[in-house]
Design an enzyme around this catalytic site. Structure first.
Site, PDB file in Angstrom:
ATOM      1  N   PHE A 137       0.862  -1.182   0.000  1.00 55.63           N
ATOM      2  CA  PHE A 137       0.000   0.000   0.000  1.00 55.63           C
ATOM      3  C   PHE A 137       0.903   1.239   0.000  1.00 55.63           C
ATOM      4  CE2 PHE A 137      -2.758   3.076   2.349  1.00 55.63           C
ATOM      5  CZ  PHE A 137      -3.769   3.142   1.407  1.00 55.63           C
ATOM      6  N   ASN A 149       1.410   3.784   1.810  1.00 57.46           N
ATOM      7  CA  ASN A 149       2.127   4.270   2.998  1.00 57.46           C
ATOM      8  C   ASN A 149       3.047   3.220   3.614  1.00 57.46           C
ATOM      9  OD1 ASN A 149       0.578   2.587   4.607  1.00 57.46           O
ATOM     10  ND2 ASN A 149      -0.657   4.224   5.501  1.00 57.46           N
ATOM     11  N   LYS A 150       3.173   2.066   2.982  1.00 56.41           N
ATOM     12  CA  LYS A 150       4.075   1.032   3.524  1.00 56.41           C
ATOM     13  C   LYS A 150       5.512   1.304   3.071  1.00 56.41           C
ATOM     14  CE  LYS A 150       0.553  -0.702   5.467  1.00 56.41           C
ATOM     15  NZ  LYS A 150      -0.202  -1.917   5.547  1.00 56.41           N
ATOM     16  N   VAL A 151       6.436   0.465   3.521  1.00 62.90           N
ATOM     17  CA  VAL A 151       7.859   0.740   3.295  1.00 62.90           C
ATOM     18  C   VAL A 151       8.180   0.875   1.801  1.00 62.90           C
ATOM     19  CG1 VAL A 151      10.190  -0.204   3.533  1.00 62.90           C
ATOM     20  CG2 VAL A 151       8.596  -0.284   5.465  1.00 62.90           C
TER      21      VAL A 151
END
Ligand code: PLP
Length: 471
Positions: A293, A295-297
């Site tokens: 997604f 906003n993930k790393v």
């Protein structure tokens, strides 16, 4: 933006100045003489006021510009420069020893600071266009294969065998893993109380019964003692969640799993690259599940992956991902499957992200260190533990506990346009999940106090100072 976009000859017309400040979009130009030395600044407001009061449309910049203005020298400390600025002065020129503008500084305190911004500055766009032009825009194509094997290789640190199965998002990665492992009706699956709801929702969607247990007060992740207490003859699996980038106690969890013949699905959605005893998360259990997604790393927009070292399981995941269709006989279905595929377009972005994952992680870690350094010694603040001997956490967001009035603090961030996130609510507090929960005390306390601060490229020392002031 380059300083050149602000610079204009003082002998030019007001119309030229207007064009220039429209191009740079900042409403200001830096005016220079024939030698290139800074002689004034001119804003859109200045031009407007001048024209309204004089109606002299033929004036040149020199007649209108502010000859007294705020500026800074390039050798000055950035913080000292910022101290000269207030809400009216948003941009100032920075000059060298010859008084030639060489840079500018923007006071962006009022700018919206999002919790996370994807870092797409590598080959993302190039590969995306390449995938697009290849016309392989659906779920077949080389980028999928490369991203799958590349990401699995990253997680398994080159230790074969490894397999990656890319899917549409992190949630379906979890669901696919549960189904592929044969978990369903009549089975109990142990999950932690502090996690994103996808962890438990997928257990319910698989037809199994979730059992929510408490977390450990130091790591904030599932407490192995509570797992042991919750085991019944119906227990089939454990889903440890490496929450907020912190690896779970994997030795204990795997030992409990072995003793009780339980399956382990790791939820690694927030912990790409985190390590427990030099082994990366996602490679301990039967299947590791990741989310990409935004906003993930690393991100593919929406996306996810299951990784495993078991070739038979990898095959099963692939078949179930693709409607349960036989790999050798088209339109023949051996299982009731799903369409959980990732597109080649997403994988193209993912591959470019993967090329820079070490850099992205390092950059986030540096930012966390800066936060720790600047906010150290604040008695109301407890940073997430990063001193476990056996674990290497990664920085997803900046996770802290706040021992004051959290709502008041959150409101002060909102007033300054800084996006912060509270921790997840404990699953056990929500009426729809309550019936699945064991007694959870620690998670309530951690959740109540927990806040995530932003990690993105906009965050700098000044912003952390601002955050410090709020606290
Ligand atoms: C983000 C997340 C998921 C779900 O991933 P999506 O790609 O958003 O579906 C699952 N578990 C945890 C812990 C997460 O943080």
């Amino acid at each position: 933006m380059l300083v050149e976009k602000f610079i204009i000859d003082e002998k030019k017309s007001l119309i030229e100045a207007w064009k220039q400040l429209t191009i740079n979009g900042k409403g200001i130009v830096f005016c220079v003489n024939a030698q290139g030395k800074l002689t004034g600044v001119l804003t859109d407001g200045d031009i407007r006021n001048f024209l309204i009061s004089t109606e002299n449309y033929n004036s040149i910049i020199q007649d209108v510009m502010n000859k007294k203005f705020v500026y800074a020298h390039d050798k000055e400390d950035k913080r000292a420069i910022l101290a000269k600025m207030d809400y009216r002065i948003k941009i100032i020129p920075i000059v060298n020893d010859d008084f030639v503008p060489v840079d500018y500084l923007e006071n962006n305190f009022d700018m919206h600071i999002p919790i996370a911004v994807p870092n797409l500055g590598g080959n993302e766009f190039k590969y995306l266009v390449d995938a697009f032009l290849s016309t392989w825009i659906s779920s077949k194509g080389n980028y999928i294969k490369e991203f799958e094997s590349g990401f699995a290789k990253f997680c398994f640190k080159d230790h074969e065998p490894y397999y990656g199965v890319a899917v549409a998002n992190g949630t379906v990665a979890l669901h696919l893993a549960l189904v592929a492992l044969g978990i369903g009706e009549g089975d109990e699956v142990i999950v932690p109380d502090l996690t994103f709801a996808a962890t438990i929702n997928t257990v319910i969607h698989a037809g199994a019964t979730p059992v929510i247990v408490d977390i450990d007060k130091d790591s904030w992740s599932i407490n192995p003692d509570e797992i042991e207490k919750a085991i019944t003859p119906k227990t089939k699996a454990i889903i440890p969640v490496h929450v907020y980038g912190q690896p779970c106690d994997m030795d204990r969890i795997m030992e409990i799993a072995r003793k009780n013949h339980l399956l382990v699905i790791e939820d690694c959605a927030e912990a790409h690259g985190a390590e427990y005893k030099n082994q990366r998360v996602g490679t301990f259990g039967n299947i590791g599940c990741f989310s990409f997604f935004a906003n993930k790393v690393i991100t593919t927009g929406e996306g996810g992956m299951c990784i495993t070292s078991d070739p038979v399981l990898a095959d099963k995941l692939r078949i179930l991902r693709d409607h349960g269709m036989s790999k050798t006989k088209r339109y023949w279905h051996d299982f009731v499957g799903y369409n959980y595929r990732m597109t080649n377009l997403q994988a193209a972005i993912g591959l470019a992200q993967l090329e820079r994952i070490d850099y992205i992680l390092k950059e986030k870690e540096n930012l966390e260190n800066l936060y720790r350094e600047k906010l150290r010694g604040n008695p109301l603040l407890e940073f997430q533990r990063n001193d476990f001997q056996d674990r290497k956490k990664i920085t997803w967001m900046i996770s802290v506990l706040y021992n004051g009035d959290k709502q008041k603090l959150m409101d002060s961030f909102t007033a300054k346009n800084i996006e912060v996130r509270p921790f997840f609510y404990p699953l056990s507090e929500m009426p729809i999940y309550q019936k699945f929960a064991k007694k959870c005390v620690v998670s309530k306390d951690i959740s109540k106090r927990g806040i995530n601060f932003p990690t993105n490229k906009i965050v700098n020392i000044e912003l952390i100072d601002k955050i410090g002031e709020c606290i």
